[in-house]
Design a protein around this motif. Structure first.
Motif, PDB file in Angstrom:
ATOM      1  N   ASP B  37       0.693  -1.258  -0.050  1.00 15.56           N
ATOM      2  CA  ASP B  37      -0.064  -0.142   0.088  1.00 15.56           C
ATOM      3  C   ASP B  37       0.969   1.427   0.127  1.00 15.56           C
ATOM      4  O   ASP B  37       0.613   2.296  -0.901  1.00 15.56           O
ATOM      5  CB  ASP B  37      -1.053   0.147   1.018  1.00 15.56           C
ATOM      6  N   ARG B 201      -3.096   1.311   5.127  1.00 12.02           N
ATOM      7  CA  ARG B 201      -4.015   2.687   4.480  1.00 12.02           C
ATOM      8  C   ARG B 201      -5.342   2.425   5.062  1.00 12.02           C
ATOM      9  O   ARG B 201      -5.664   3.503   5.636  1.00 12.02           O
ATOM     10  CB  ARG B 201      -4.219   2.474   3.081  1.00 12.02           C
ATOM     11  N   GLU B 222       4.707   6.565   6.187  1.00 11.65           N
ATOM     12  CA  GLU B 222       3.255   6.877   6.104  1.00 11.65           C
ATOM     13  C   GLU B 222       2.981   7.727   7.100  1.00 11.65           C
ATOM     14  O   GLU B 222       2.141   8.720   6.575  1.00 11.65           O
ATOM     15  CB  GLU B 222       2.693   5.590   6.653  1.00 11.65           C
TER      16      GLU B 222
END
Lengths: 279, 339, 262, 283
Positions: B37, B201, B222
């Protein structure tokens, strides 16, 4: 002489042509598209024998997911039964502004892709969403809880109930109700004893359909459910998770149970309708 | 009506006729990189650069197609036949699974490239809300009453597995710590997790966009991305006293590249990930580059912290995967006993 | 060219509809099948029309093994109880249908078809109605369109299933006389199904009284009326003016409310 | 006195008002608000941004793929639906209930299960995967797999619309046509089809909406290759997971517009052809 029809003794000849062709196409197509894939699914979970199959299904997480899927689908179907009846009654019997618009909206869950419904519902009911924020203030959490699953399932199930009973309501003559009134029944008695029993089969059909659809629903639920194992993890999601864990027998076992359940529901429904139609 | 049906069939036939043309791959010109992701932005930046270099070196053109999803589900797709040339996943055990179940690459694949086939590393950090209202500074704060922790499902998410192990390693190394106390700590930690998404995510979305939870256990890159893109000033990154050295490995799938005739370009592509310009891009996308020089250039972005390694602490992914995340493994035990 | 029906047997899943029915009728005869509902007369008619097939027995007509001729090639003009007019077609289109579906080589020209339609319209006294749709017609008018449609294919045999059943008494009487005349003029072998003895006796050359899948008596109206051969016939003829029972609805299977699913 | 007596089959005013209020509130909250949310989220940062998100290469290819999938699935399922309805509605045979239940099945089977079934057959670990790989034929993670998954979930739509309609209409007209000398195709195209056209169109409309919107089954077999095997709903999820909320909701708005178009067309049909539809529904 024309070819006699005696060549085929198994089936009586029929005046309307095309039976064998169309049935053949139907069966062939069904085999390719649904039956063979489902057969592949049915074969899969037995690699560890019947015992292995049972072990998979009785693990607490799988049981919880199945319970959640079937339970919330049942509750959603009941909610839809009550509100669907009321909505259908209002839309067919009363005339009021925007009735057509509301009526047209009923089909929205049929037409709106489930993934779109999913992200829309979760945006709407999230803590900072239009409905989520006020609900949060009064202490109700919808998104990412089992309640969110319920909302999604009610959303997708509503048209089944409404669209199943609407034509029956529209066809129902007012005469029976008027007759009841002349016989001294109050309006409430008329509704309970004349209208409701007439609607009952359709209402049951619609509710069952909403239930059957809700059990397997995936797209709209996964966005709004918290997906917490044993709390808000639905069975179809668990299938995907098992698949991602390379656990094919595990995925297939849950799939088989859901498949059997939905087929049983549909068969019962069709048999029931046949019986009712004969009455 | 008959005309409509005919028209529909004609349209379908036309559509069907155009299909073979569309996904047809010119041999050796297209690479499919199946990734996890959070790497979307990274490879969006890397791929054009590689294509340019490849053109300069060989004169050929190369198109790189990307597929992103949860690391585990991507490995599953590759095993089921997703025709990847290279995989760039979140952890080694997902590629191990490809080697074991689909035999697309040899079991010792991780030895083929430098640094255990991981051109960049990352770690697990905490992302907290603006002003850190719950005063979360280190692992013990996560299990304080009233704290909600967001992390994905370790069964399907790579980030979640790294986070699980980071927590475990911290607990096992504190004074008096052992496997027992580590297990107790992690069990307590997961009682503070209100939702368990399938991928990194999903959990970031829940935390950032939907406002759930007080702290997100997140990939370092992230967390940076969330802070930069989604809400400048709305979040803060907290570096715990220790974390884990997360090594997302890359590998080419021998059987597939040989079938496609893409071995050369795939090898070049993976090597390119270790090159200086690529390492720069990785650093800019908040992955810790392997190149010491680049790392020092960007040292401001990557505060040093104690990082345990999967090899030293857990004996490698093969062992850790079965022990902690396999069926009936420690995660399952925690969950069974938890709720 | 006579019609020969030999020991027809027909079972539906639950009950026997025909238990060995035989009769012969000369070319050009007007035969009435008379009996209560459920006696098998409609089944017999449908077998003659090729819409149903017997389990055993034979039918010969026009020197053909009639059962081996598919319905579409029999040229048996069938007039259905509820007319079965094509509701999306105008009267003219309805009447022209049989001609317009012929293979190209045998199909009359457009003008010829139009001429024939006009002819038939005047025959059934519906001049000027060609552009109406079935829903805009009265029962008697629909009845006559159905008849014109059946006559358009120059039928070798005319099959009428309770043709006047849905009409009121006055119209029924009127049409009945008209039909008798028409049949006499065209000389088409005609079989009519009715439960109304007055009707049967008024129009038919030959009457077959049916009961429970069998022919109880077959003969001229005078013979049948004068000398009922069985108790059933006698009793049936006595109950004059008995209330019309509604014909049984077509057997409906379980999908009736399927539509309502979506 | 102007008191108006209520007709016997009429409900008290209070009851009517309450029913209307509940109905309106229920539909607005449950159905309308989510729909509005889609557009509101897409336009949250302006129309320009939303449009620019739709113009990206990946979004375009997902739209194209979705159209192709629908263009293949629709005629096939229409043909199937007509055949099934002809066999079931116009003929009697044993096992009819079983057959209709089988046709209905995809409708209540979880779409995920459908995707799983195709993976089990065509996947590399499945029955046919290795052989197909040898022949270099791609089924799953490519267009054929996406089409198959879509076909699976949309199988019942046309059939279940047509069967009750055709049963309702009976066989009379077809029998009349045959006795007048019409062949099978002539009977179908000239007698049956005109009578079922609205039902057919409605079924095709719903089938199309579902084909373009299928998510669960497609996501399992799609492979998520951006710009190649992502259909619109899958791309919506991908964008959603990329924090591209504007992009996700922009693409979702297109699908929502499609849904609105479907509803509008259906309402228009019902309104414009109400008489004809009623006429073909019952005698």
């Amino acid at each position: 002489m024309p070819v006699t029809r005696q060549a085929d003794r198994r089936r009586k000849p029929d005046a309307l042509p095309g039976f064998r062709l169309t049935l053949g196409v139907t069966l062939f197509y069904l085999c390719i598209i649904t039956l063979i894939p489902l057969a592949a699914l049915l074969i899969q979970p037995w690699s560890n024998g019947f015992h292995g199959f049972i072990t998979i299904l009785t693990s607490p997480r799988v049981l919880a997911a199945l319970k959640l899927s079937f339970g919330s689908a049942a509750i959603a179907a009941l909610v839809n039964m009550v509100f669907g009846l009321l909505v259908a009654w209002t839309l067919t019997r009363y005339r009021f502004p925007f009735r057509r618009v509301l009526d047209a909206l009923i089909d929205l869950p049929f037409a709106l892709p489930t993934a779109v419904a999913g992200i829309a519902l979760s945006a709407l009911y999230a803590q900072n969403g239009w409905l989520g924020a006020p609900l949060e203030r009064i202490g109700i959490k919808v998104a990412y809880t089992p309640l969110g699953i319920l909302v999604a399932l009610v959303f997708i199930g509503l048209p089944f109930v409404v669209r199943t009973i609407e034509p029956i309501l529209a066809d129902m003559s007012l005469e029976a109700e008027e007759a009841a009134a002349t016989l001294g029944a109050t309006r409430l008695q008329t509704l309970a004893r004349i209208v409701l029993p007439t609607l009952a089969p359709a209402l049951m059909t619609g509710t069952t359909l909403a239930f059957a659809r809700a059990v397997g629903e995936y797209g709209s639920v996964i966005f709004i459910a918290g997906n917490l194992p044993r709390v808000s993890e639905i069975a179809p999601l668990l299938i995907v998770i098992r698949l991602e864990e390379f656990d094919y027998p595990g995925a297939a076992a849950i799939g088989v149970i859901m498949l059997i359940a939905s087929f049983a529901i549909l068969l019962a429904l069709n048999l029931l309708q046949r019986r009712l139609a004969r009455r | 009506m008959a005309r409509m049906t005919v028209a529909a069939i004609v349209v379908a036939a036309l559509a069907a006729a155009t299909i073979p043309a569309a996904p047809a791959r010119a041999a050796g010109r297209t690479l499919l990189n199946v990734s996890y992701d959070p790497t979307r932005e990274l490879y969006q930046a890397l791929n054009p650069l590689f294509a340019k270099e490849w053109k300069q070196e060989t004169g050929g053109t190369v198109d790189i197609e990307m597929s992103h999803s949860g690391s585990g589900s991507q490995a599953r797709a590759v095993i089921d036949g997703l025709d990847a040339d290279v995989v760039t996943l979140a952890l080694a055990s997902d590629i191990d699974a490809i080697a074991q179940k689909a035999h697309l690459l040899p079991p010792d694949w991780q030895k083929r490239l430098p640094d255990d086939s991981t051109p960049y590393t990352s770690t697990i950090v905490f992302l907290v809300r603006q002003g850190n209202p719950k005063k979360i500074t280190d692992w013990p704060d996560l299990i304080k009453p009233g704290v909600q922790v967001i992390t994905p499902n370790p069964k399907t998410s790579g980030a979640a597995r790294w986070a699980f192990l980071a927590a475990w390693a911290w607990a096992a190394h504190r004074p008096g710590g052992n496997a027992q106390t580590a297990k107790a700590y992690v069990a307590a930690l997961y009682k503070h997790v209100p939702i368990l998404t399938t991928g990194a995510r999903g959990s970031t979305t829940a935390f950032v966009e939907r406002g759930i939870g007080d702290v997100l256990l997140s990939w370092e890159n992230e967390a940076d991305l969330a802070q930069a893109q989604l809400g400048p000033g709305r979040f803060a990154i907290v570096y715990p006293s220790s974390s884990i050295l997360a090594e997302p490995p890359v590998a080419l799938l021998d059987k597939n590249v040989d079938r496609h005739g893409t071995r050369k370009v795939a090898e070049a592509y993976l090597k390119f990930l270790y090159s200086k310009p690529a390492q720069e891009i990785e650093a800019r996308n908040h992955y810790r580059p392997r190149d010491p020089q680049v790392l020092s250039e960007y040292s401001r972005e990557f505060p040093p912290l104690k990082l345990y390694t999967i090899e030293a602490e857990f004996g490698g992914w093969a062992k850790a995967q079965a022990k902690y995340f396999g069926d009936g493994g420690i995660f399952d035990q925690i969950y069974t006993h938890g709720r | 060219m006579s019609l020969i029906v030999e020991s027809l047997v027909k079972h539906f899943t639950t009950y026997p509809a025909l238990k060995g029915v035989s009769f012969t009728a000369p070319q050009g005869a007007f035969v009435a099948l008379l009996g209560p509902s459920g006696s098998g007369k409609t089944t017999l008619l449908r077998i003659l029309g090729g819409l149903e097939f017997p389990d055993a027995g034979a039918v010969r007509f026009a020197d053909l093994n009639w059962l081996a001729v598919p319905a579409r090639s029999r040229r048996a003009g069938f007039v259905f109880q509820h007319y079965a007019l094509f509701r999306h077609m105008s009267v003219a289109k309805n009447i022209a249908f049989g001609l317009s579906v012929r293979p190209k080589a045998e199909r009359p020209s457009r003008r010829e078809i139009a001429r024939r339609v006009e002819e038939l319209l005047s025959l059934v006294q519906l001049e000027g109605m060609q552009d109406r749709y079935p829903s805009q017609l009265s029962g008697g008018q629909r009845q006559r369109v159905a008849l014109a449609r059946a006559l358009a294919i120059e039928p070798r045999m005319l099959l009428l299933d309770e043709p006047f059943g849905a009409l009121d008494a006055k119209v029924r009487k009127e049409l009945r006389g008209w039909l008798r005349n028409l049949q006499a003029r065209t000389g088409i072998t005609t079989v009519l199904v009715t439960h109304d003895q007055e009707e049967a006796f008024a129009v038919a050359d030959l009457v077959a009284v049916m009961n429970d899948g069998m022919i109880e008596q077959y003969g001229t109206p005078q013979d049948v009326r004068r000398a009922p051969r069985t108790r059933f016939v006698a009793e049936f003829l006595e109950t004059k003016g008995r209330p019309r029972s509604s014909p049984p609805l077509e057997d409906r299977t379980g999908f009736h409310s399927w539509r309502d699913l979506n | 006195m102007t008191t108006r007596t209520r007709r016997a089959a009429e409900d008290p005013v209070a009851m009517r008002l309450i029913c209307i209020a509940i109905t309106a509130a229920f539909i607005i909250v449950l159905l309308l608000l989510p729909l509005i949310t889609v557009f509101a989220q897409a336009l949250a940062k302006g129309l320009g941004l939303a449009l620019s998100r739709i113009e990206t290469h990946d979004a375009w290819t997902s739209i194209r793929l979705t159209l192709i999938v629908a263009a293949i699935s629709l005629p096939l399922n229409t043909l199937f639906g007509i055949c099934a309805a002809w066999a079931i509605a116009k003929h009697t045979f044993r096992g009819k209930v079983l057959l209709t239940s089988l046709i209905d099945l995809p409708f209540s089977v979880s779409p995920v299960v459908a995707g799983l079934a195709y993976v089990l057959i065509f996947g590399m670990q499945g029955w046919l995967g290795p052989a197909l790989r040898l022949w270099n034929i791609k089924i799953i993670f490519a267009l054929p797999g996406i089409v198959l998954a879509t076909l699976f979930v949309t199988v019942p739509f046309v059939a279940r619309e047509l069967v009750p309609l055709m049963i309702d209409q009976g066989r009379d007209e077809e029998e009349a046509a045959v006795s007048l000398g019409a062949g099978g195709l002539q009977t179908f195209f000239r007698v049956t089809l005109p009578n079922i056209k609205w039902g057919l169109l409605y079924g095709v409309l719903l089938c199309n909406a579902r084909a373009m919107g299928e998510f669960g089954a497609v996501t399992v077999v799609s492979g998520h290759i951006r710009g190649l095997t992502n259909t619109m709903p899958v791309q919506v999820e991908a964008l959603y997971n990329d924090y591209e909320f504007v992009g996700a909701f922009a693409l979702a708005s297109l699908l929502a517009l499609l849904a609105l178009f479907t509803l509008a067309l259906k309402s228009l049909l019902e309104w414009r052809y109400a008489g004809e539809i009623a006429a073909t529904h019952r005698h």
